[in-house]
Design a protein around this motif. Structure first.
Motif, PDB file in Angstrom:
ATOM      1  N   ILE A 254       7.615   8.586  10.615  1.00  0.00           N
ATOM      2  CA  ILE A 254       7.074   7.865  11.766  1.00  0.00           C
ATOM      3  C   ILE A 254       8.248   7.255  12.523  1.00  0.00           C
ATOM      4  CG2 ILE A 254       5.391   6.161  12.536  1.00  0.00           C
ATOM      5  CD1 ILE A 254       4.215   8.409  10.813  1.00  0.00           C
ATOM      6  N   PRO A 255       8.514   7.705  13.764  1.00  0.00           N
ATOM      7  CA  PRO A 255       9.772   7.375  14.457  1.00  0.00           C
ATOM      8  C   PRO A 255      10.094   5.894  14.569  1.00  0.00           C
ATOM      9  CG  PRO A 255       8.605   9.105  15.630  1.00  0.00           C
ATOM     10  CD  PRO A 255       7.674   8.620  14.557  1.00  0.00           C
ATOM     11  N   LEU A 256       9.107   5.031  14.864  1.00  0.00           N
ATOM     12  CA  LEU A 256       9.402   3.628  15.148  1.00  0.00           C
ATOM     13  C   LEU A 256       9.144   2.697  13.971  1.00  0.00           C
ATOM     14  CD1 LEU A 256       8.048   3.427  18.814  1.00  0.00           C
ATOM     15  CD2 LEU A 256      10.347   3.951  18.003  1.00  0.00           C
ATOM     16  N   CYS A 257       8.896   3.273  12.788  1.00  0.00           N
ATOM     17  CA  CYS A 257       8.730   2.442  11.590  1.00  0.00           C
ATOM     18  C   CYS A 257      10.090   1.966  11.085  1.00  0.00           C
ATOM     19  CB  CYS A 257       8.029   3.233  10.484  1.00  0.00           C
ATOM     20  SG  CYS A 257       6.243   3.309  10.662  1.00  0.00           S
ATOM     21  N   HIS A 258      10.106   0.752  10.561  1.00  0.00           N
ATOM     22  CA  HIS A 258      11.341   0.215   9.991  1.00  0.00           C
ATOM     23  C   HIS A 258      11.570   0.778   8.585  1.00  0.00           C
ATOM     24  CE1 HIS A 258      10.330  -2.709  13.124  1.00  0.00           C
ATOM     25  NE2 HIS A 258      11.619  -3.003  13.169  1.00  0.00           N
ATOM     26  N   ASN A 259      12.823   0.913   8.255  1.00  0.00           N
ATOM     27  CA  ASN A 259      13.194   1.342   6.901  1.00  0.00           C
ATOM     28  C   ASN A 259      13.214   0.102   6.005  1.00  0.00           C
ATOM     29  OD1 ASN A 259      14.161   2.601   4.659  1.00  0.00           O
ATOM     30  ND2 ASN A 259      16.153   3.116   5.505  1.00  0.00           N
ATOM     31  N   ILE A 260      12.149  -0.072   5.230  1.00  0.00           N
ATOM     32  CA  ILE A 260      12.000  -1.301   4.435  1.00  0.00           C
ATOM     33  C   ILE A 260      12.142  -1.013   2.950  1.00  0.00           C
ATOM     34  CG2 ILE A 260      10.497  -2.314   6.186  1.00  0.00           C
ATOM     35  CD1 ILE A 260       8.115  -1.649   4.476  1.00  0.00           C
ATOM     36  N   ASN A 261      12.432  -2.052   2.207  1.00  0.00           N
ATOM     37  CA  ASN A 261      12.547  -1.947   0.745  1.00  0.00           C
ATOM     38  C   ASN A 261      11.187  -2.218   0.108  1.00  0.00           C
ATOM     39  OD1 ASN A 261      15.378  -1.435   0.695  1.00  0.00           O
ATOM     40  ND2 ASN A 261      15.761  -3.613   1.048  1.00  0.00           N
ATOM     41  N   LEU A 262      10.579  -1.185  -0.435  1.00  0.00           N
ATOM     42  CA  LEU A 262       9.288  -1.343  -1.090  1.00  0.00           C
ATOM     43  C   LEU A 262       9.484  -1.908  -2.492  1.00  0.00           C
ATOM     44  CD1 LEU A 262       7.677   2.047  -0.044  1.00  0.00           C
ATOM     45  CD2 LEU A 262       7.042  -0.219   0.785  1.00  0.00           C
ATOM     46  N   THR A 263       8.663  -2.875  -2.842  1.00  0.00           N
ATOM     47  CA  THR A 263       8.720  -3.432  -4.196  1.00  0.00           C
ATOM     48  C   THR A 263       7.715  -2.764  -5.120  1.00  0.00           C
ATOM     49  OG1 THR A 263       7.165  -5.181  -3.547  1.00  0.00           O
ATOM     50  CG2 THR A 263       9.520  -5.671  -3.363  1.00  0.00           C
ATOM     51  N   ASN A 264       6.709  -2.093  -4.533  1.00  0.00           N
ATOM     52  CA  ASN A 264       5.724  -1.407  -5.370  1.00  0.00           C
ATOM     53  C   ASN A 264       4.939  -0.409  -4.536  1.00  0.00           C
ATOM     54  OD1 ASN A 264       4.146  -0.914  -7.778  1.00  0.00           O
ATOM     55  ND2 ASN A 264       2.496  -2.036  -6.768  1.00  0.00           N
ATOM     56  N   VAL A 265       4.643   0.745  -5.125  1.00  0.00           N
ATOM     57  CA  VAL A 265       3.738   1.732  -4.546  1.00  0.00           C
ATOM     58  C   VAL A 265       2.851   2.253  -5.666  1.00  0.00           C
ATOM     59  CG1 VAL A 265       3.485   3.942  -3.359  1.00  0.00           C
ATOM     60  CG2 VAL A 265       5.402   2.444  -2.793  1.00  0.00           C
ATOM     61  N   CYS A 266       1.552   2.209  -5.425  1.00  0.00           N
ATOM     62  CA  CYS A 266       0.593   2.668  -6.433  1.00  0.00           C
ATOM     63  C   CYS A 266      -0.425   3.582  -5.760  1.00  0.00           C
ATOM     64  CB  CYS A 266      -0.108   1.474  -7.079  1.00  0.00           C
ATOM     65  SG  CYS A 266      -1.313   1.943  -8.336  1.00  0.00           S
ATOM     66  N   VAL A 267      -0.637   4.767  -6.330  1.00  0.00           N
ATOM     67  CA  VAL A 267      -1.595   5.724  -5.793  1.00  0.00           C
ATOM     68  C   VAL A 267      -2.545   6.152  -6.906  1.00  0.00           C
ATOM     69  CG1 VAL A 267      -1.915   7.953  -4.648  1.00  0.00           C
ATOM     70  CG2 VAL A 267       0.099   6.563  -4.117  1.00  0.00           C
ATOM     71  N   ASP A 268      -3.849   6.011  -6.662  1.00  0.00           N
ATOM     72  CA  ASP A 268      -4.870   6.401  -7.636  1.00  0.00           C
ATOM     73  C   ASP A 268      -5.792   7.454  -7.038  1.00  0.00           C
ATOM     74  OD1 ASP A 268      -4.068   4.589  -9.689  1.00  0.00           O
ATOM     75  OD2 ASP A 268      -5.025   2.957  -8.571  1.00  0.00           O
ATOM     76  N   LEU A 269      -6.142   8.460  -7.833  1.00  0.00           N
ATOM     77  CA  LEU A 269      -7.053   9.521  -7.415  1.00  0.00           C
ATOM     78  C   LEU A 269      -8.208   9.597  -8.398  1.00  0.00           C
ATOM     79  CD1 LEU A 269      -3.868  10.615  -6.907  1.00  0.00           C
ATOM     80  CD2 LEU A 269      -5.149  12.389  -5.717  1.00  0.00           C
ATOM     81  N   ILE A 270      -9.438   9.567  -7.879  1.00  0.00           N
ATOM     82  CA  ILE A 270     -10.639   9.580  -8.720  1.00  0.00           C
ATOM     83  C   ILE A 270     -11.576  10.687  -8.234  1.00  0.00           C
ATOM     84  CG2 ILE A 270     -12.640   8.259  -9.493  1.00  0.00           C
ATOM     85  CD1 ILE A 270     -11.026   5.713  -9.005  1.00  0.00           C
ATOM     86  N   LEU A 271     -12.064  11.484  -9.173  1.00  0.00           N
ATOM     87  CA  LEU A 271     -13.039  12.524  -8.839  1.00  0.00           C
ATOM     88  C   LEU A 271     -14.418  11.898  -8.663  1.00  0.00           C
ATOM     89  CD1 LEU A 271     -11.881  15.312 -11.315  1.00  0.00           C
ATOM     90  CD2 LEU A 271     -11.792  15.421  -8.815  1.00  0.00           C
ATOM     91  N   ASN A 272     -15.085  12.238  -7.573  1.00  0.00           N
ATOM     92  CA  ASN A 272     -16.422  11.716  -7.294  1.00  0.00           C
ATOM     93  C   ASN A 272     -17.414  12.878  -7.293  1.00  0.00           C
ATOM     94  OD1 ASN A 272     -18.778  10.591  -6.312  1.00  0.00           O
ATOM     95  ND2 ASN A 272     -17.777   9.422  -4.695  1.00  0.00           N
ATOM     96  N   PRO A 273     -18.231  13.010  -8.365  1.00  0.00           N
ATOM     97  CA  PRO A 273     -19.163  14.141  -8.459  1.00  0.00           C
ATOM     98  C   PRO A 273     -20.321  14.054  -7.460  1.00  0.00           C
ATOM     99  CG  PRO A 273     -19.487  12.625 -10.298  1.00  0.00           C
ATOM    100  CD  PRO A 273     -18.284  12.144  -9.560  1.00  0.00           C
ATOM    101  N   ARG A 274     -20.581  12.887  -6.879  1.00  0.00           N
ATOM    102  CA  ARG A 274     -21.705  12.751  -5.956  1.00  0.00           C
ATOM    103  C   ARG A 274     -21.503  13.573  -4.683  1.00  0.00           C
ATOM    104  NH1 ARG A 274     -20.919   7.501  -7.634  1.00  0.00           N
ATOM    105  NH2 ARG A 274     -19.904   6.985  -5.644  1.00  0.00           N
ATOM    106  N   ASP A 275     -20.316  13.536  -4.150  1.00  0.00           N
ATOM    107  CA  ASP A 275     -20.049  14.326  -2.946  1.00  0.00           C
ATOM    108  C   ASP A 275     -18.961  15.369  -3.173  1.00  0.00           C
ATOM    109  OD1 ASP A 275     -17.896  12.673  -3.179  1.00  0.00           O
ATOM    110  OD2 ASP A 275     -18.072  11.750  -1.201  1.00  0.00           O
ATOM    111  N   LEU A 276     -18.631  15.632  -4.452  1.00  0.00           N
ATOM    112  CA  LEU A 276     -17.662  16.677  -4.823  1.00  0.00           C
ATOM    113  C   LEU A 276     -16.320  16.448  -4.124  1.00  0.00           C
ATOM    114  CD1 LEU A 276     -20.071  19.741  -4.561  1.00  0.00           C
ATOM    115  CD2 LEU A 276     -19.493  18.416  -6.608  1.00  0.00           C
TER     116      LEU A 276
END
Length: 241
Positions: free
Chosen positions: A155-177
């Motif tokens: 993203i061109p105008l985003c600042h280059n920042i120091n991240l202290t944490n990144v967390c990504v979770d993925l969950i399967l949902n059988p109701r809508d596949l």
């Protein structure tokens, strides 16, 4: 020979007799650069009226154009509009990176989400870990973390920042596949991490598509959105629906 006599010699008498003076009501039309479009059209209409005795038939369409002209916003932003409007453009409407050096250093957190609709066949393959490329959810999780760290490069105008944490979770949902993806980014600094959280879930969703595209082209990446943010001058915000 006087100058005026020299000029008259240039036109033979028979040619000069054929030259007719311009009608009294005719003159060359010109408009100064400082005149706007409405003044130029008004002058032209006055010329046409002096010749034909009535305004030209198309003047009504000109009037409609002129009446709409004032409704269009100017490209020049006033200082007040610049301050209260978009912060990524200057007073002339030119894109710029925002100077955050004067902002307060606070803890910043952002949460984003998205959904990948798989369909029955692909959902069964992912849930049983039978996809040919391997473990879809694990690879997408890593991709989301990497994506968040590369946000300022994407993203061109985003600042280059120091991240202290990144967390990504993925969950399967059988109701809508589907695969529901939720990402969180955190930092302590002068600018927010909303874009990092949004990039994390988007890249994770695209990775799910890439891992599964051989089995189906009907996979849909949808509902990419910010869910929550905190820190900074604007404080805390949470999506209500």
């Amino acid at each position: 020979m006087p100058r005026n006599q020299a000029q008259s010699v240039m036109f033979p008498r028979r040619v000069a007799s054929k030259l007719k003076p311009l009608p009294r009501c005719t003159r060359l039309f010109s408009s100064d650069l400082s005149h706007d479009l409405s003044r130029a059209i008004l002058e032209l209409n006055q010329e046409m009226e002096s010749v034909f005795g009535e305004p030209p038939a198309s003047s009504s369409s000109y009037d409609q154009v002129l009446s709409q002209e004032s409704k269009f916003p100017s490209n020049d932003l006033t200082e007040k509009e610049h301050i209260s409007g978009l912060s990524h453009v200057d007073s002339k409407g030119i894109a710029q990176m925002v100077d955050v050096s004067s902002k307060e250093i606070t803890k910043r957190v952002a949460v984003a989400s998205c959904k990948v609709i798989l369909g029955q066949r692909v959902f069964d393959l992912v849930s049983s870990n039978q996809m040919a490329k391997g473990d879809v959810l694990s690879v997408a999780k890593i991709a989301g973390v990497c994506g968040a760290k590369q946000t300022s490069n994407l993203i061109p105008l985003c600042h280059n920042i120091n991240l202290t944490n990144v967390c990504v979770d993925l969950i399967l949902n059988p109701r809508d596949l589907s695969v529901e993806i939720r990402g969180e980014a955190a930092s302590t600094g002068r600018t927010g991490v909303e874009m990092e959280a949004l990039t994390a879930v988007t890249v994770a969703g695209l990775t799910v598509y890439d891992m599964c595209k051989a089995a189906s082209k009907d996979i849909l990446l949808t509902d990419v959105r910010l869910e929550h943010k905190s820190g900074g001058k604007s404080g805390e915000w949470t999506r209500k629906n």
